[in-house]
Design a protein around this motif. Structure first.
Motif, PDB file in Angstrom:
ATOM      1  N   PRO A  62       0.838  -1.205   0.000  1.00  0.00           N
ATOM      2  CA  PRO A  62       0.000   0.000   0.000  1.00  0.00           C
ATOM      3  C   PRO A  62       0.870   1.252   0.000  1.00  0.00           C
ATOM      4  N   SER A  63       0.471   2.238  -0.769  1.00  0.00           N
ATOM      5  CA  SER A  63       1.222   3.489  -0.810  1.00  0.00           C
ATOM      6  C   SER A  63       0.744   4.408   0.308  1.00  0.00           C
ATOM      7  N   HIS A  64       1.527   5.430   0.577  1.00  0.00           N
ATOM      8  CA  HIS A  64       1.137   6.453   1.553  1.00  0.00           C
ATOM      9  C   HIS A  64       1.941   7.703   1.250  1.00  0.00           C
ATOM     10  N   ALA A  65       1.674   8.781   1.960  1.00  0.00           N
ATOM     11  CA  ALA A  65       2.368  10.037   1.695  1.00  0.00           C
ATOM     12  C   ALA A  65       3.874   9.834   1.807  1.00  0.00           C
ATOM     13  N   GLY A  66       4.576  10.170   0.733  1.00  0.00           N
ATOM     14  CA  GLY A  66       6.025  10.008   0.701  1.00  0.00           C
ATOM     15  C   GLY A  66       6.481   8.662   0.198  1.00  0.00           C
ATOM     16  N   ALA A  67       5.540   7.799  -0.224  1.00  0.00           N
ATOM     17  CA  ALA A  67       5.909   6.454  -0.678  1.00  0.00           C
ATOM     18  C   ALA A  67       5.000   6.003  -1.810  1.00  0.00           C
ATOM     19  N   LEU A  68       5.598   5.361  -2.803  1.00  0.00           N
ATOM     20  CA  LEU A  68       4.870   4.801  -3.941  1.00  0.00           C
ATOM     21  C   LEU A  68       5.202   3.324  -4.080  1.00  0.00           C
ATOM     22  N   ALA A  69       4.201   2.506  -4.356  1.00  0.00           N
ATOM     23  CA  ALA A  69       4.490   1.156  -4.838  1.00  0.00           C
ATOM     24  C   ALA A  69       5.109   1.290  -6.227  1.00  0.00           C
ATOM     25  N   LEU A  70       5.934   0.316  -6.612  1.00  0.00           N
ATOM     26  CA  LEU A  70       6.697   0.470  -7.852  1.00  0.00           C
ATOM     27  C   LEU A  70       6.664  -0.777  -8.715  1.00  0.00           C
ATOM     28  N   ALA A  71       6.368  -0.565  -9.999  1.00  0.00           N
ATOM     29  CA  ALA A  71       6.622  -1.555 -11.044  1.00  0.00           C
ATOM     30  C   ALA A  71       7.772  -0.988 -11.867  1.00  0.00           C
ATOM     31  N   PRO A  72       8.979  -1.551 -11.754  1.00  0.00           N
ATOM     32  CA  PRO A  72      10.154  -0.916 -12.362  1.00  0.00           C
ATOM     33  C   PRO A  72      10.239  -1.110 -13.874  1.00  0.00           C
ATOM     34  N   PHE A  73      10.522  -0.005 -14.565  1.00  0.00           N
ATOM     35  CA  PHE A  73      10.763  -0.029 -16.011  1.00  0.00           C
ATOM     36  C   PHE A  73      12.022   0.785 -16.300  1.00  0.00           C
ATOM     37  N   PRO A  74      13.185   0.111 -16.192  1.00  0.00           N
ATOM     38  CA  PRO A  74      14.457   0.824 -16.344  1.00  0.00           C
ATOM     39  C   PRO A  74      14.615   1.431 -17.735  1.00  0.00           C
ATOM     40  N   LEU A  75      15.187   2.627 -17.761  1.00  0.00           N
ATOM     41  CA  LEU A  75      15.471   3.305 -19.012  1.00  0.00           C
ATOM     42  C   LEU A  75      16.792   2.824 -19.595  1.00  0.00           C
TER      43      LEU A  75
END
Length: 326
Positions: A62-75
């Motif tokens: 779960p996300s919250h203020a100051g934090a994101l869940a991430l699905a990584p897509f490297p450049l």
């Protein structure tokens, strides 16, 4: 359907203002979990540059203020703000497609997208006309582009067409499809029981009874009259120069414009910072910012996050409403 919807947050062009918008809005608490589909290094570097806290969590957290869940897509290449790199085009498109597939599969309940640089995607060897078309092709469905602000909703029968091609594109089949998709979305996504749609004429003065063009009489009115018998609440073709008068808009829930620049200048004038782009007809809500990549502002801390904030708010409302619909 989880009690707390999960929504993809896709920055779009890495060298534009999208990453900054995502990091700034990650500082707020939202009624949904936000899952960033992005390069983790880009997000962390952006947060560091603007001295903002950012924690990147497991995709299922779960996300919250100051934090994101991430699905990584490297450049593929390091980002230079304001300078799109075609080598990073594939990661941008893959992030959009992966988020779309997660929505189709029910893992996510909606998607919010930042601005994409069309020329850079094509320079990267990927045929791309827009995210609306990309997601429609992925979902194998017909869609309608709608731009909305708190005061106005404008759907488009045609989008990015040269003006000379618009009259031939306005066929009975296209018009009926757009009306049906718009009506259904107003019911299901906006909770409007009996949507009232203002249909703009194609020609000046809506053709003025055939004097200024025949499309209204030959194409539009027969479709409108037939759909009325099926319960649709539709206006006759209205002259675009007076249809947006406030006293007229009170009678309608949305306006269907025949082409891009017929309806959107009015909407953007009335509330550009609060306007969003909604793709009607997808099996999930997709809401986008109503502005471009703003390369000239990238990395300077001057980007206005109002449109993306409005996009998250609307996507969250639609996702919550979907919970209530059998």
């Amino acid at each position: 359907m989880p009690a707390r919807p999960r929504i993809a947050l896709v920055p779009g062009e890495p060298a534009g203002i999208g990453p900054e918008l995502c990091v700034r809005l990650a500082q707020r608490d939202w009624p949904v979990d936000l899952v960033a589909y992005a390069d983790p290094g880009l997000l962390q570097d952006t947060a560091t540059a603007f001295e903002l806290p950012l924690e990147l969590l497991d995709i299922n957290a779960p996300s919250h203020a100051g934090a994101l869940a991430l699905a990584p897509f490297p450049l593929s290449k390091p980002v230079v703000m304001g300078r799109p790199d075609p080598d990073n085009a594939r990661a941008t498109i893959n992030a959009l497609l992966a988020a779309g597939q997660a929505c189709i599969g029910g893992e996510l309940q909606g998607m919010v997208t930042g601005p994409v640089h069309k020329a850079n995607i094509n320079a990267g060897g990927i045929a791309y006309t827009g995210t609306t078309e990309l997601l429609a092709d992925q979902a194998h469905t017909d869609v309608v582009m709608m731009l909305a602000s708190p005061e106005l909703r404008v759907a488009l029968a045609t989008t990015h067409l040269p003006l000379r091609e618009v009259p031939e594109a306005i066929t009975p089949a296209l018009l009926e499809r757009c009306i049906r998709i718009t009506d259904r979305a107003l019911r299901r996504q906006f909770g409007i029981g009996k949507p009232r749609i203002a249909v703009l004429g194609l020609n000046p003065h809506a053709g003025e009874d055939g004097l200024l063009g025949s499309e209204e009489k030959a194409v539009m009115i027969p479709v409108i009259e037939r759909l009325r018998t099926q319960g649709f609440q539709l206006s006759d073709p209205l002259p675009a120069d007076t249809a947006f008068l406030p006293r007229k808009l009170t009678h309608f829930d949305a306006v269907l414009a025949m082409y891009h620049d017929q309806g959107l200048p009015v909407l953007k004038f009335s509330g550009f910072e609060r306007a969003v782009n909604i793709t009607l007809g997808l099996p999930y809500p997709r809401v986008a910012v109503d502005h471009g990549t703003a390369l000239e502002l990238a990395g300077k801390g001057e980007a206005d996050a109002s449109s993306m904030a409005a996009a998250i708010e609307l996507c969250a409302k639609i996702a919550a409403r979907a919970n209530e619909i059998p």
